[in-house]
Design a protein around this motif. Structure first.
Motif, PDB file in Angstrom:
ATOM      1  N   VAL A   1      26.514  27.184  36.180  1.00 22.37           N
ATOM      2  CA  VAL A   1      27.488  28.034  36.872  1.00 22.37           C
ATOM      3  C   VAL A   1      28.938  27.669  36.563  1.00 22.37           C
ATOM      4  N   PRO A   2      29.337  26.399  36.588  1.00 23.01           N
ATOM      5  CA  PRO A   2      30.753  26.119  36.285  1.00 23.01           C
ATOM      6  C   PRO A   2      31.220  26.634  34.915  1.00 23.01           C
ATOM      7  N   PRO A   3      30.455  26.428  33.826  1.00 19.01           N
ATOM      8  CA  PRO A   3      30.903  27.003  32.548  1.00 19.01           C
ATOM      9  C   PRO A   3      30.925  28.533  32.571  1.00 19.01           C
ATOM     10  N   ALA A   4      29.974  29.131  33.284  1.00 16.49           N
ATOM     11  CA  ALA A   4      29.959  30.594  33.372  1.00 16.49           C
ATOM     12  C   ALA A   4      31.198  31.094  34.093  1.00 16.49           C
ATOM     13  N   LEU A   5      31.554  30.463  35.194  1.00 14.35           N
ATOM     14  CA  LEU A   5      32.747  30.884  35.936  1.00 14.35           C
ATOM     15  C   LEU A   5      34.011  30.700  35.111  1.00 14.35           C
ATOM     16  N   SER A   6      34.059  29.635  34.301  1.00 16.22           N
ATOM     17  CA  SER A   6      35.273  29.400  33.509  1.00 16.22           C
ATOM     18  C   SER A   6      35.347  30.287  32.267  1.00 16.22           C
ATOM     19  N   SER A   7      34.224  30.867  31.858  1.00 14.53           N
ATOM     20  CA  SER A   7      34.275  31.709  30.657  1.00 14.53           C
ATOM     21  C   SER A   7      34.155  33.202  30.961  1.00 14.53           C
ATOM     22  N   ILE A   8      33.273  33.591  31.881  1.00 13.35           N
ATOM     23  CA  ILE A   8      33.131  35.023  32.161  1.00 13.35           C
ATOM     24  C   ILE A   8      33.559  35.377  33.583  1.00 13.35           C
ATOM     25  N   SER A   9      34.080  34.416  34.310  1.00  8.56           N
ATOM     26  CA  SER A   9      34.679  34.561  35.643  1.00  8.56           C
ATOM     27  C   SER A   9      33.845  35.417  36.595  1.00  8.56           C
ATOM     28  N   PHE A  10      34.425  36.498  37.106  1.00  7.71           N
ATOM     29  CA  PHE A  10      33.788  37.318  38.145  1.00  7.71           C
ATOM     30  C   PHE A  10      32.480  37.941  37.690  1.00  7.71           C
ATOM     31  N   ARG A  11      32.260  38.085  36.404  1.00  2.15           N
ATOM     32  CA  ARG A  11      31.024  38.685  35.905  1.00  2.15           C
ATOM     33  C   ARG A  11      29.800  37.819  36.211  1.00  2.15           C
TER      34      ARG A  11
ATOM     35  N   ILE B   1      43.292  35.051  42.315  1.00  5.15           N
ATOM     36  CA  ILE B   1      43.794  36.246  42.983  1.00  5.15           C
ATOM     37  C   ILE B   1      45.133  35.863  43.585  1.00  5.15           C
ATOM     38  N   ASN B   2      46.177  36.505  43.134  1.00  9.24           N
ATOM     39  CA  ASN B   2      47.533  36.174  43.575  1.00  9.24           C
ATOM     40  C   ASN B   2      48.042  37.170  44.607  1.00  9.24           C
ATOM     41  N   ASP B   3      48.711  36.648  45.624  1.00 13.77           N
ATOM     42  CA  ASP B   3      49.460  37.455  46.594  1.00 13.77           C
ATOM     43  C   ASP B   3      48.633  38.560  47.244  1.00 13.77           C
ATOM     44  N   ASN B   4      47.406  38.277  47.593  1.00 14.01           N
ATOM     45  CA  ASN B   4      46.602  39.261  48.287  1.00 14.01           C
ATOM     46  C   ASN B   4      45.653  38.527  49.246  1.00 14.01           C
ATOM     47  N   GLN B   5      46.216  38.129  50.390  1.00 13.47           N
ATOM     48  CA  GLN B   5      45.466  37.334  51.354  1.00 13.47           C
ATOM     49  C   GLN B   5      44.255  38.079  51.925  1.00 13.47           C
ATOM     50  N   SER B   6      44.382  39.387  52.143  1.00 13.68           N
ATOM     51  CA  SER B   6      43.263  40.123  52.738  1.00 13.68           C
ATOM     52  C   SER B   6      42.064  40.159  51.795  1.00 13.68           C
ATOM     53  N   ILE B   7      42.305  40.344  50.507  1.00 15.10           N
ATOM     54  CA  ILE B   7      41.199  40.333  49.534  1.00 15.10           C
ATOM     55  C   ILE B   7      40.602  38.942  49.429  1.00 15.10           C
ATOM     56  N   THR B   8      41.461  37.917  49.432  1.00 11.40           N
ATOM     57  CA  THR B   8      40.966  36.541  49.371  1.00 11.40           C
ATOM     58  C   THR B   8      40.079  36.238  50.572  1.00 11.40           C
TER      59      THR B   8
ATOM     60  N   PHE C   1      27.566  41.315  44.370  1.00 13.06           N
ATOM     61  CA  PHE C   1      28.260  42.394  43.666  1.00 13.06           C
ATOM     62  C   PHE C   1      29.614  42.694  44.309  1.00 13.06           C
ATOM     63  N   LEU C   2      29.686  42.598  45.618  1.00 15.84           N
ATOM     64  CA  LEU C   2      30.954  42.837  46.305  1.00 15.84           C
ATOM     65  C   LEU C   2      31.977  41.758  45.949  1.00 15.84           C
ATOM     66  N   VAL C   3      31.565  40.500  45.932  1.00 17.59           N
ATOM     67  CA  VAL C   3      32.472  39.413  45.529  1.00 17.59           C
ATOM     68  C   VAL C   3      32.931  39.615  44.090  1.00 17.59           C
ATOM     69  N   GLY C   4      31.984  39.928  43.200  1.00 20.12           N
ATOM     70  CA  GLY C   4      32.354  40.162  41.800  1.00 20.12           C
ATOM     71  C   GLY C   4      33.306  41.343  41.654  1.00 20.12           C
ATOM     72  N   GLY C   5      33.036  42.415  42.384  1.00 15.09           N
ATOM     73  CA  GLY C   5      33.900  43.598  42.312  1.00 15.09           C
ATOM     74  C   GLY C   5      35.302  43.323  42.823  1.00 15.09           C
ATOM     75  N   LEU C   6      35.417  42.630  43.942  1.00 16.76           N
ATOM     76  CA  LEU C   6      36.741  42.305  44.479  1.00 16.76           C
ATOM     77  C   LEU C   6      37.508  41.372  43.544  1.00 16.76           C
ATOM     78  N   GLN C   7      36.802  40.387  43.011  1.00 20.02           N
ATOM     79  CA  GLN C   7      37.468  39.475  42.083  1.00 20.02           C
ATOM     80  C   GLN C   7      37.865  40.185  40.791  1.00 20.02           C
ATOM     81  N   GLY C   8      36.979  41.060  40.312  1.00 21.04           N
ATOM     82  CA  GLY C   8      37.299  41.794  39.081  1.00 21.04           C
ATOM     83  C   GLY C   8      38.470  42.741  39.257  1.00 21.04           C
ATOM     84  N   ARG C   9      38.556  43.378  40.408  1.00 27.61           N
ATOM     85  CA  ARG C   9      39.631  44.359  40.657  1.00 27.61           C
ATOM     86  C   ARG C   9      40.971  43.698  40.938  1.00 27.61           C
TER      87      ARG C   9
END
Length: 191
Positions: free
Chosen positions: A101-111, A37-44, A14-22
């Motif tokens: 998982v790969p199709p899920a990540l490419s279609s619903i991403s962080f969810r 995630i662009n230009d945010n090294q600490s979140i990455t 949930f933390l990974v999903g939340g950070l990626q979603g935000r």
């Protein structure tokens, strides 16, 4: 271990999903649409750390238990076949995940992380109610737990359920004791 592991794994997902979603968005990498995630090294780096902590949580709880627990809970008469089916279903589900998982990540991403985190929290409830603790118990004691019919009450099973003393074991396996003596002794013990 299972309960703690499932809670930790669900939390990290949930933390990974939340950070990626935000902090993430759809981007273009080598001509492919991908969640980035662009230009945010600490979140990455935080996402990477959470992913490693998820793997650590799995490696010390669900990883080994998925191999050992089935061998502990099945009665001797079906143990070999049941563990074989357990192992086969484990690998089949690994294959399903590798394809899904790969199709899920490419279609619903962080969810996708929320879905798997939700599965971990649902598994927590399932384990809490249905999986009796086997630590410190012999295989025969674990078999006795199931023979007594503890369904939906795994958290209520006391440490002495199925526990046998040396005298109990000797009494049952003594070839010199005939069935009449056993019956009369059981009656005396109950009285």
């Amino acid at each position: 271990m299972l309960i703690i592991g499932l809670l930790l794994m669900g939390f990290w997902l949930f933390l990974v999903g939340g950070l990626q979603g935000r902090y993430g968005n759809w981007g273009d990498v080598d001509g492919e649409r991908i969640w980035v995630i662009n230009d945010n090294q600490s979140i990455t780096k935080g996402i990477i750390v959470c992913s490693y902590l998820f793997v650590c949580s799995f490696a010390i709880t669900m990883g080994p238990v998925s191999w050992t627990y089935p061998a502990e809970i099945f009665p001797m008469r079906v143990r070999a076949k049941a563990v074989s089916l357990s192992t086969a279903s484990n690998w089949i589900m690994n294959c399903v995940l590798a394809w899904a998982v790969p199709p899920a990540l490419s279609s619903i991403s962080f969810r996708t992380y929320y879905i798997f985190g939700g599965f971990n929290f649902a598994a927590f409830v399932h384990v809490f109610f249905m999986f009796p603790e086997t630590a410190g118990r012999t295989l025969e004691e674990v078999e006795e737990i199931f023979a007594q019919g503890h369904v939906f009450t795994a958290w209520k099973i006391e440490k002495n359920v199925g526990l046998k003393t040396l005298a109990d074991v000797k009494h049952v396996h003594d070839p010199h004791t005939n069935s009449e003596e056993k019956a009369s002794q059981e009656i005396r013990e109950k009285a």
